[in-house]
Enzyme design. Structure first.
Site: not given
Ligand code: ACO
Ligand code: ZN
Length: 413
Positions: A152, A266, A275, A277, A279, A300, A304, A313
């Site tokens: 949910c 996290c 992708r 914005g 993140g 922390e 990844s 970025s």
């Molecule tokens: N391939 C290449 N570049 C990427 C990708 C991808 N798959 N995903 C994001 N990016 C780049 C974007 O191009 C952007 O860079 P730019 O603005 O210079 O072009 C930048 O990363 C951020 O993009 P956002 O759209 O703001 O990020 P998004 O909403 O995609 O979220 C996140 C990024 C949170 C890391 C997401 O990919 C995610 O949840 N991944 C799985 C979990 C994870 O790895 N979390 C981070 C762990 S580290 C920690 O927790 C401290």
């Molecule tokens: Zn619910």
């Protein structure tokens, strides 16, 4: 009838599912299962992130005798689709792979087992979306052994059956996360909630389990009390309910007190919202909170691959903007004060931007014509960041409720 049998741990060449290039990648067999009379193999591609692990059939596998036609990681390795990868992500993937082995050496056997495990749930339905799961997540009992889990999007209750899910969606009394609304952008239809891990324990535990499906290397599932969870939602007006309906986009967690100076533990954005914005918007919120607290922070470790590329970025965008908007070149201490980014992260970002020079045994910021161009380009990359004027938050016990909008759901269940 299956004639060829492969052994667990055998190195093979495998044709990746939905790969238009049709060549083979080096892989290892981690598990097998019988499915409708066919043997299926759980494949981990040697030089690719674990989120590309998949079950495949004998037809897609050949013995590792010929190395012809092997594909090495090049332009497509984001695990979500066929999008191109940036150079920096490819580089960071390499370093994260190295880190994987370092980390696994350090952690205990029990946790190590969890990290090494094969994906237990293949798909998840959340809200109106069906997603492929990336990693193992320790859902309890039967929930950890289903092909598809149903969640949910409002209360994060998890279910193993479609019927139960459909009924639950009709009757779930929650329309938003169980916490305080600290940010609302009516134009962009975006909101942040602060949820206290000690108050909404079950919600936060469910969030961690959901998050683990897309996040490797993190071990927090049940011990949620020491954290706040900042949840980003998209919202729209629901005619039937006569109120806003909030859809979870992603979140970050933050220790209530971090001895290591972390301002984010996290971070996760659900794959269907990635992708766009979001993140960077979550990251910018973590720094806005640090600025209000008056304590610079850092995420922390380990990050990844996707976390690293997102932080890099964000840092370069924000620092580029500060440098371009300053009338005179600021000191590193000024930058830290204005951005909430730690001195170490500022220095490494300035170095990447080519804006740092040694000076009398120390380091100073220096900008020339070439770096100016780079800064201009970087400063345009921060698309959706938090607008300070819409944030209503004070550190810890003195939390301000959002005027007129806050509803009084403070506990979960
Ligand atoms: N391939 C290449 N570049 C990427 C990708 C991808 N798959 N995903 C994001 N990016 C780049 C974007 O191009 C952007 O860079 P730019 O603005 O210079 O072009 C930048 O990363 C951020 O993009 P956002 O759209 O703001 O990020 P998004 O909403 O995609 O979220 C996140 C990024 C949170 C890391 C997401 O990919 C995610 O949840 N991944 C799985 C979990 C994870 O790895 N979390 C981070 C762990 S580290 C920690 O927790 C401290
Ligand atoms: Zn619910």
């Amino acid at each position: 009838m299956n004639i060829i049998r492969f052994k667990i741990n055998e190195k093979v060449l495998c044709h990746k599912h939905e790969d238009p290039e049709g060549s083979y990648r080096e892989a290892r067999i981690l598990d097998t299962r019988e499915n409708n009379g066919n043997t299926e193999y759980y494949i981990r591609y040697t030089e690719y992130n674990k989120r590309l692990d998949e079950w495949t059939t004998t037809n897609n596998i050949i013995r590792y005798s010929s190395k012809e036609n092997i594909i090495r990681p090049t332009t497509k390795e984001d695990g979500i689709g066929q999008r191109k990868m940036t150079r920096s992500l490819r580089q960071s993937n390499v370093s994260m792979l190295e880190k994987d082995s370092e980390i696994n050496d350090k952690i205990g056997t029990q946790e190590n087992e969890i990290f090494q495990r094969t994906k237990n749930i293949q798909n998840v339905t959340i809200g109106d979306y069906d997603l492929n799961v990336w990693y193992f997540s320790p859902y309890p009992g039967e929930y950890g052994h289903v092909e598809r889990l149903y969640i949910c999007e409002h209360c994060l209750k998890y279910m193993s059956k479609a019927n139960t899910y459909i009924k639950h969606r009709e009757h779930c009394p929650y329309h938003f996360p169980p916490g305080l609304l600290i940010y609302k952008d009516d134009k962009k239809h975006l909101a942040f909630f602060e949820v206290d891990g000690a108050e909404a324990k079950m919600f936060c535990q469910s969030l961690c389990l959901l998050s683990k499906m897309f996040l490797d290397h993190k071990t927090l599932y049940y011990d949620v009390e020491p954290f706040y969870f900042y949840i980003l939602c998209e919202f729209n007006y629901n005619e039937q309910w006569k109120s806003d309906d909030y859809h979870i986009v992603g979140y970050f967690s933050k220790e209530k007190a971090s001895p290591d100076g972390y301002n984010l533990s996290c971070l996760m954005v659900l794959p269907h919202y990635q992708r766009k914005g979001y993140g960077k918007m979550l990251i910018s919120m973590s720094y806005e909170l640090s600025k209000i607290e008056g304590i610079p922070g850092s995420p922390e470790k380990p990050l990844s691959d996707l976390g690293l590329v997102s932080f890099k970025s964000y840092w370069s965008g924000v620092i580029a903007e500060e440098l371009l908007n300053s009338t005179e070149i600021p000191s590193i201490e000024d930058l830290t004060l204005k951005t909430g980014i730690t001195k170490e992260d500022c220095v490494s970002t300035l170095d990447t931007l080519g804006c740092i020079s040694p000076y009398r045994g120390s380091q100073i910021i220096s900008i020339n014509q070439n770096t100016m161009e780079k800064l201009r380009k970087k400063s345009l990359e921060n698309k959706v960041l938090v607008k300070k004027e819409l944030l209503h938050w004070k550190p810890h016990s003195v939390v301000v409720k959002y005027p007129n909008v806050m509803q009084t759901l403070r506990t979960y269940c």
